[in-house]
Design an enzyme around this catalytic site. Structure first.
Site, PDB file in Angstrom:
ATOM      1  CG  HIS A  30     -26.630  16.983  49.640  1.00 23.02           C
ATOM      2  ND1 HIS A  30     -27.418  16.232  48.800  1.00 23.02           N
ATOM      3  CD2 HIS A  30     -26.450  18.167  49.017  1.00 23.02           C
ATOM      4  CE1 HIS A  30     -27.681  16.923  47.708  1.00 23.02           C
ATOM      5  NE2 HIS A  30     -27.112  18.095  47.815  1.00 23.02           N
TER       6      HIS A  30
ATOM      7  CD  GLU B 192     -35.661  30.296  54.627  1.00 21.87           C
ATOM      8  OE1 GLU B 192     -35.751  29.341  53.895  1.00 21.87           O
ATOM      9  OE2 GLU B 192     -34.628  30.568  55.267  1.00 21.87           O
TER      10      GLU B 192
ATOM     11  CG  ASP C  20     -35.974  23.098  51.589  1.00 22.49           C
ATOM     12  OD1 ASP C  20     -35.963  24.298  51.212  1.00 22.49           O
ATOM     13  OD2 ASP C  20     -36.616  22.712  52.577  1.00 22.49           O
TER      14      ASP C  20
ATOM     15  NE  ARG D 290     -39.712  22.083  56.524  1.00 24.44           N
ATOM     16  CZ  ARG D 290     -39.601  23.168  57.273  1.00 24.44           C
ATOM     17  NH1 ARG D 290     -38.467  23.865  57.261  1.00 24.44           N
ATOM     18  NH2 ARG D 290     -40.595  23.584  58.031  1.00 24.44           N
TER      19      ARG D 290
ATOM     20  CE1 TYR E 283     -34.111  23.810  56.552  1.00 28.02           C
ATOM     21  CE2 TYR E 283     -33.911  22.132  54.854  1.00 28.02           C
ATOM     22  CZ  TYR E 283     -34.573  23.217  55.406  1.00 28.02           C
ATOM     23  OH  TYR E 283     -35.705  23.715  54.794  1.00 28.02           O
TER      24      TYR E 283
ATOM     25  CD  GLU F 276     -41.797  25.113  49.225  1.00 24.49           C
ATOM     26  OE1 GLU F 276     -42.215  26.268  49.407  1.00 24.49           O
ATOM     27  OE2 GLU F 276     -42.190  24.397  48.286  1.00 24.49           O
TER      28      GLU F 276
ATOM     29  CG  ASP G 277     -34.701  26.921  55.346  1.00 22.60           C
ATOM     30  OD1 ASP G 277     -33.791  27.444  56.009  1.00 22.60           O
ATOM     31  OD2 ASP G 277     -35.860  26.765  55.776  1.00 22.60           O
TER      32      ASP G 277
END
Length: 882
Positions: free
Chosen positions: A350, A7, A82, A305, A303, A84, A80
């Site tokens: 996770h 990103e 997730d 989030r 991470y 998104e 990332d």
């Protein structure tokens, strides 16, 4: 060549160093496409097909990826871990496929939860395919938000002028804030009294106890409801002889909190550091993407989030080793602690938020981090280590004291920490410093049957308190409890509410603006189902089921759209009168308060029989008289307790506050186009360039409380605080458009804990130094032409050099350390620094020359202008919009 897409450029630079020369790591700069902000981008009649569009900025940045793909044999999508991130990877693959750049290219998805060399190499060695269920959950969420926003907002604009827009989740969060405010306004305080007594033990130790039973009956909290009852209770205590009836002793343990999730990190950062959710996530993002540690860029946290609270075995045993070394073996529990998430469907990352290396202590990282980064890293490091430490052990003691006739009871309680365990490092929800409210109370040693001597008996008056307004921490916690939104979206939800002026922060608590309350009342009356907490939470659960592959995303959208579009259609018949009637009833207590004289709060102050009610105008809502147009009384939506009875007078003239002792001129309170302000003197009609001194009232200042002293205090700003030692410039303190600040030269620092009226020189210097360290401001030397200093510093988009008002960003492949004075001068000159000012060109008789053009020349010119329109390249245009 292998191409890797992530990103952000910061992430790309770090990962590129890990993977080596055979890999080219490029940034997508977040999402490369989005739904165009116009009707028809989501088509329910076409099975919810969607149009995606790439803006000019994304096209420019994506070109670097398309150029790199022309010679690539592998593409790794490393966004990332997730929903998104999965969606960004899907968008990148979709666009590259449409541009036919993936022929013969092996496309893989790689996921890592921390940016360390080992984690990145392991991820590249174990790639997977794009998870279509996660993509579909993203598509459903994006379509839902679009359909609500683009169908509900126009209804608001038509039926409730002055409203901005409505969102699927934001409107529900706004309802929480507005309902809490309504509870506060409707709250009626209840008076109650508490009675306490001090006793002396046989060993002359003091025991403080509270009255619990009177006349043989147990007292409820509000049973002593007035001073007379309190005095009677005091008299009964004073008349008794007391002994220790019972001593309760028990040992308890206090266990550490689990490691951070996104939600709990936002809550703790708000409580302990004063960070908003947005600020917390911005700082965490930098720690995750990588910090330069003496030449090597390393991601310092995993991470950020995530809903998960579990830790990897590697992290657990690293924490246990450090605890044993630093605190001793007693602080290491017999077995590792494991935690389970309470979330119904934990996010796809996770693992909990933790340091990537437990051995990197905060004190060792301090020299590499700015102030905010160090505070947040320290919080995460302490929480992670503490969650693997031994429980704290406490001795709790309760002493029951009875009168001889057993009609009067008092109770004393206390506890003492016998082993601090994890508390030696971290305590949840309070400042790390000692806090009187949380201090443990140790009772003296007493035995059953001990006769106690009665000392002073006191009665204290109390009043019940309304529920507190939501802070960012408590709002996030409540939203999580209700299942509204997801932790990764909380920061943006809160930002949107503030950006739309629906709420404001006052003393770190959310206060709904009248605009926000009107929107909430409108939605609650005419779209009740869509602002219900259960409905929104159930929809979130359905999105989770889609991501698990248990629900069809288009089916979920169909069921939602069928009911929602029907509700939208019903509002077409809705009259403005219906809206006003509903709002007048819902918000009556808010806008029309009962008066002490018993006068009808809706009576018009300028006519005899007029009634005040809510009105809607071109620019929004206001209060007006029912006798319009005969009576033209109006007032803005200002609550009575927040304003001043004299405020309407400001519409016709200023309010005099008193004489300024220095100038002898009148100080006045006035209303201008941008709000209330105070002013000394008046404008001189003979010298209109000479402006009288004035100062705007800030949002936390009440007009009713503005007197001469407060006005003069406000007008005294900005004030000189002292001298900045490095430059010899004057340090100033004042209040600007973004609140209180201190400044030196062009460096401004917002102050939150300090007052601009009292902040001292040393404190101001410390804050300015802290800001300069954060921006890493360095003076490289003087520009030869501009005769001003060239400054190198960090900005929002990375390092840049500046001279005067001219800025030049450093190229992506250039490090701060490589910038010399000569390089900076060259970069700034390209931006226009030092350019000689050209004399204005003389006006040539261009019009006459133009007039002599022949008709044929005109036709030729016109033909040339129209020529490009004949070329049609639909295929290229379609590709460009992706």
């Amino acid at each position: 060549m292998h191409v890797v897409v992530v990103e952000s450029p910061a992430k790309a630079k770090t990962i590129n160093k890990y993977l080596g020369k055979d890999y080219k790591v490029l940034a997508s700069y977040g999402h490369i496409r989005d739904l165009p902000a116009k009707d028809g981008s989501v088509r329910p009649d076409d099975n919810f097909s969607m149009d995606w569009e790439m803006d000019a900025r994304s096209k420019k940045q994506f070109k670097e990826i398309t150029d790199a793909m022309k010679g690539a044999d592998k593409l790794y999508l490393a966004t990332d871990p997730d929903r998104e991130g999965e969606a960004i990877s899907w968008h990148v693959q979709e666009v590259l496929e449409k541009r036919k750049l993936l022929k013969g290219v092996d496309v893989k998805r790689v996921v890592f939860h921390e940016i360390t060399k080992q984690a990145v190499l392991d991820a590249v060695a174990s790639p997977r395919e794009i998870n279509q269920e996660l993509v579909e959950a993203y598509l459903a969420r994006r379509a839902l938000d679009y359909l609500v926003g683009f169908n509900l907002s126009p209804v608001l604009w038509r039926k409730l002028p002055g409203s901005r827009s409505a969102g699927r989740v934001q409107s529900v969060a706004l309802r929480l804030i507005c309902e809490r405010e309504a509870e506060i306004e409707a709250f009626k305080p209840i008076e109650y009294w508490s009675v306490a007594a001090n006793f002396t033990t046989p060993k002359r130790k003091v025991v403080a106890a509270n009255l619990t039973h009177l006349k043989g009956e147990k007292l409820a909290k509000h049973d002593i409801g007035n001073e007379a009852l309190a005095n009677d209770a005091v008299a009964q205590v004073e008349a008794g002889r007391f002994t220790v009836a019972d001593v309760e002793r028990k040992k308890t343990k206090r266990h550490p909190a689990p490691p951070f999730t996104t939600s709990t990190l936002q809550q703790e950062a708000s409580r302990k550091l004063g960070f908003g959710a947005k600020r917390t996530m911005q700082v965490a993002q930098k720690l995750y993407e990588g910090i330069n540690l003496g030449g090597e860029t390393v991601g310092l946290i995993s991470y950020m989030r995530t809903d998960a609270v579990n830790l990897s075995n590697e992290a657990i045993f690293a924490a246990r080793d450090l605890i044993g070394q630093q605190y001793g073996e007693r602080y290491v529990p017999e077995s590792p602690r494991t935690y389970k998430t309470k979330a119904k469907n934990a996010q796809e990352a996770h693992e909990a938020i933790r340091p990537t290396g437990i051995s990197r202590r905060p004190e060792d990282m301090a020299k590499y981090l700015d102030a905010d980064q160090l505070k947040l890293y320290t919080l995460i490091w302490k929480r992670t280590v503490a969650c693997q430490m031994a429980s704290a052990e406490l001795d709790q003691v309760g002493v029951v004291i009875q009168s001889e006739d057993k009609q009067t009871w008092l109770r004393a309680s206390g506890s003492v920490v016998t082993f601090d365990g994890f508390l030696t490092l971290y305590q949840e929800g309070t400042d790390d410093a000692s806090d009187d409210e949380n201090a443990e109370k140790l009772l003296p040693d007493v035995q059953t049957g001990d006769v106690l001597n009665l000392g002073p008996v006191t009665a204290d008056q109390h009043f019940t308190q309304p529920p507190p307004r939501y802070s960012e921490a408590s709002l996030v916690k409540r939203m999580e409890e209700l299942g509204i939104g997801r932790p990764s979206t909380y920061a943006s939800i809160i930002s949107v509410l503030q950006d739309r002026d629906y709420v404001r922060l006052d003393k770190r608590r959310f206060v709904p603006e009248d605009r926000g309350r009107l929107v909430t009342a409108f939605l609650a009356n005419f779209f009740k189902r869509y602002v219900e907490y259960d409905f929104t939470a159930n929809l979130e659960d359905q999105l989770d089921e889609i991501s698990n592959g248990d629900e069809d995303w288009q089916k979920v959208l169909r069921e939602f759209w069928q009911a929602f579009s029907g509700a939208i259609d019903e509002t077409k018949e809705l009259r403005v009168r219906d809206v006003l009637d509903a709002l007048n009833e819902d918000l009556a207590d808010h806008f029309f308060h009962e008066t002490e004289e018993g006068k009808d709060p809706r009576s018009c102050p300028t006519c005899d029989d007029g009634k005040l009610s809510l009105k809607l105008g071109k620019f929004g809502a206001f209060i007006g008289c029912s006798n319009y147009p005969d009576c033209r009384y109006t007032r803005p939506l200002i609550k009575a307790e927040d304003g001043d009875e004299n405020l309407p007078d400001l519409e016709t003239g200023p309010k005099e506050l008193g004489i300024d002792p220095e100038s002898g001129e009148m100080v006045t309170l006035r209303r201008g186009p941008y709000g209330l302000y105070v002013q000394i003197g008046d404008l001189d009609p003979e010298d209109k360039k000479k402006k009288p001194k004035r100062a705007s009232l800030t949002s936390d200042m009440k007009a009713a409380e503005m007197d001469l002293q407060a006005a003069l205090k406000l007008l005294s700003l900005p004030r000189n605080v002292g001298i900045f030692p490095e430059t010899g410039e004057i340090i100033k303190a004042g209040i600007g458009r973004f609140g209180p600040y201190v400044s030196v030269g062009k460096t401004f620092v917002s102050i939150k804990e300090d007052s601009p009226y009292t902040i001292g020189e040393n404190r101001a210097i410390d804050l300015i130094h802290e800001k300069m360290e954060k921006t890493q401001m360095v003076v490289l030397g003087q520009h030869p032409d501009e005769k001003k200093d060239i400054i190198l510093q960090n900005g929002r988009w990375g390092p840049f050099v500046k001279v005067g008002r001219i800025n030049a960003r450093l190229p992506k492949d250039m490090e701060r350390e490589d910038v010399t004075l000569e390089i900076a001068i060259e970069m700034l000159n390209k931006k226009g620094a030092g350019a000689k000012k050209k004399a204005p060109a003389k006006k040539a008789p261009a019009k006459k020359a133009a007039a002599k053009k022949t008709t044929a020349a005109k036709k030729t010119t016109t033909a040339k202008k129209k020529a490009p329109a004949k070329k049609k390249t639909p295929a290229k245009k379609a590709a460009d919009t992706e």
